[in-house]
Scaffold this active site. Structure first.
Site: not given
Length: 558
Positions: A381, A483, A485
């Site tokens: 990001c 994102h 993750e």
């Protein structure tokens, strides 16, 4: 529907979320379908605008819900997809109806019936975690509602697991039961009666200590379990299994003859593998909130998943972005030297997301160092944005290049606001979940940047927003607007994190070779991705680490 309520006593941060997740893993391993709810008594409607220093990470769900980090634990441990409604807050309840306790009970029953595991129909068991500590004034409406709820669903449908602390006084070396006794007494006084005690301690409870707890807390001896300190949290479901917690829960919920013997072979292998890793891979996380690791919890978990997949021991060096900047060199030279020493000693660099301009120049310097020195780099990001800004400044000689977020009047706006973004209103303006993002690389600069060697490998479905940027002539230099993750799971490492770790170990070619990659590591990767306006087929049907976009493997937030 059966319900398991997990509460906490004595002190905060005992690990209720991990305990609740682990109970879910154990029950799932017994052949039951499990869903989960987290109750947060704070007045905010969600966690979106709360400071990471106060609250830790804001976890983003597929539907864009900004929720407590414990829901990230639930999704990772149970491999399920929750919704914003699986996180109940006081703010959400107060917005709905003044009859608070009724609204809480109705919310729980409604959300518990929503499938979260990809199968049809409701789950068998809903694990509910009540945030905070018993005795907190803000929890009072929820405790009252849950007390009523336990009677409403009836005996055999409600099991209360109370997580409490059994400390050891160093002077005498004795495990003390009094804090737990007081906590249980307070819980009973509020109308909730614990069926099971999960006792946090440094070591396993001594038998006489368990007998004392059973006597004074009125909990059967076989329903008192020790959650002692372990090398990694993947051991917690195994501790519960070894102590036959599934049988205790089954007895309370009348599940005899339904639950199977827990099947946790793969989980056990992963936990033991993690313990026995010795060859280190050192990753620098260059961020703003490095003083609180919980602010980057999902990033830590994704790095761990990838490291275990590569059979390496993860070592994270926290590098405060501000300390890399020239101003720090003048004001605090020791901090400046320490930060650069850490950065120059790592195998890979990760720059996470964040808000505001504090530390941005330090992140830009970290991206520059990784690019120029061929150090594997992953920018997420804001981390992607600073990589583009750095490239424009250093390679295109656009010294004024910046984001309009930080410098609205910049002559070379690399990163621009999209129409849905807002610079004046806090909350509710972000594009969240399994879709797009607020900021994008300025489309007017894309051609110029690509001619200089920066490749925009993936776009959104409109072809206007740049989603992935990479340097093809670099060992591994990737920025992602989404994102990844949030979508990483134990045994299903996020491809971008897997790529970063593999490149940092010098093993990227091995991971990129389909013949040498375990299928379970890539089973959730898309078979084709949107690249430069077309659908690009990954090599041999395997998801290319470089080109996995956010539609399957990342969520949008910042």
């Amino acid at each position: 529907m059966k319900y398991v309520l997990v509460t906490g006593g004595v002190v905060s941060r005992l690990g209720k979320g991990v305990t609740a997740s682990s109970i879910g893993v154990l029950l799932k391993a017994c052949g039951l379908r499990v869903t989960s709810i987290k109750i947060d008594p704070y007045l905010n409607t969600d966690a979106g605008t709360m400071s990471p220093f106060e609250h830790g990470e804001v976890f983003v769900l597929d539907d864009g819900g900004e929720v407590d980090l414990d829901l990230g634990n639930y999704e990772r441990f149970l491999d399920i997809k929750l919704t914003r409604d699986n996180n109940i807050t006081t703010g959400k309840i107060y917005q709905v109806v003044p009859h608070i306790t009724d609204a809480i009970q109705e919310w729980i029953e409604r959300v518990a019936a929503i499938p979260v595991d990809g199968e049809e129909g409701p789950a068998d068991i809903c694990v509910i975690e009540l945030g905070g500590t018993i005795g907190d004034i803000e929890s009072a409406p929820f405790i009252e509602a849950l007390g009523q709820f336990s009677y409403r669903v009836g005996t055999g449908n409600f099991c209360l697991v109370h997580v409490s602390l059994v400390p050891v006084l160093n002077v005498v070396g004795e495990q003390k039961t009094k804090p737990t006794q007081h906590s249980v007494r307070g819980l009973r006084g509020l109308g909730l009666i614990p069926d099971i005690l999960a006792c946090r301690s440094t070591k396993a409870l001594e038998e006489n200590v368990k007998e004392k707890l059973a006597q004074f807390c009125h909990v059967p001896l076989e329903s008192i379990f020790t959650l002692y300190d372990v090398p990694n949290i993947w051991h917690i479901p195994l501790l519960l299994k070894d102590q036959k917690a599934h049988l205790a829960i089954s007895k309370v919920l009348n599940l005899a003859g339904i639950v199977k013997e827990p099947s946790l072979e793969e989980w056990t292998s992963r936990a033991e593998l993690c313990d026995n890793l010795h060859v280190p891979v050192r990753i620098a996380v260059v961020g703003k909130y490095t003083g609180l690791s919980d602010a980057y919890l999902s990033i830590l978990k994704a790095l761990l998943h990838a490291s275990v997949a590569c059979r390496k021991k993860l070592v994270v060096d926290w590098v405060p972005a501000c300390d890399l900047e020239k101003e720090t060199e003048k004001e605090n030279p020791n901090a400046y030297k320490a930060a650069w020493k850490l950065l120059k000693g790592v195998d890979g660099v990760l720059v996470p997301g964040g808000f505001g301009d504090r530390g941005v120049e330090g992140k830009i310097l970290a991206a520059k160092y990784a690019r120029e020195n061929k150090i594997p780099f992953l920018g997420i990001c804001l981390g992607m944005q600073v990589a583009v800004i750095e490239f424009a400044r250093s390679v295109l000689s656009l010294l004024d290049a910046n984001s309009t977020e930080f410098k609205p009047d910049t002559k070379h706006p690399c990163i621009v606001f999209m129409p849905e973004g807002s610079r004046t209103h806090m909350g509710g303006t972000m594009r969240l979940g399994s879709r797009k993002s607020i900021f994008t690389v300025n489309p007017d600069m894309v051609e110029r940047l690509e001619k200089a060697g920066l490749s925009f490998a993936a776009k959104d479905e409109t072809g206007k927003r740049m989603e992935i940027v990479e340097l093809p002539n670099h060992p591994f230099f990737i920025g992602a607007q989404f994102h990844p993750e949030y979508k990483s799971r134990p045994g299903k490492a996020s491809p971008l994190f897997l790529g970063l770790i593999a490149a940092s170990c010098g093993e990227l070619d091995t991971v990129m070779n389909p013949a040498s990659v375990h299928q379970h590591l890539i089973s959730n990767c898309p078979k084709s991705v949107f690249v430069n306006g077309t659908s690009k087929k990954a090599p041999n049907g395997m998801a290319d680490v470089r080109y996995n976009n956010g539609y399957c493997n990342g969520l949008h937030s910042r």
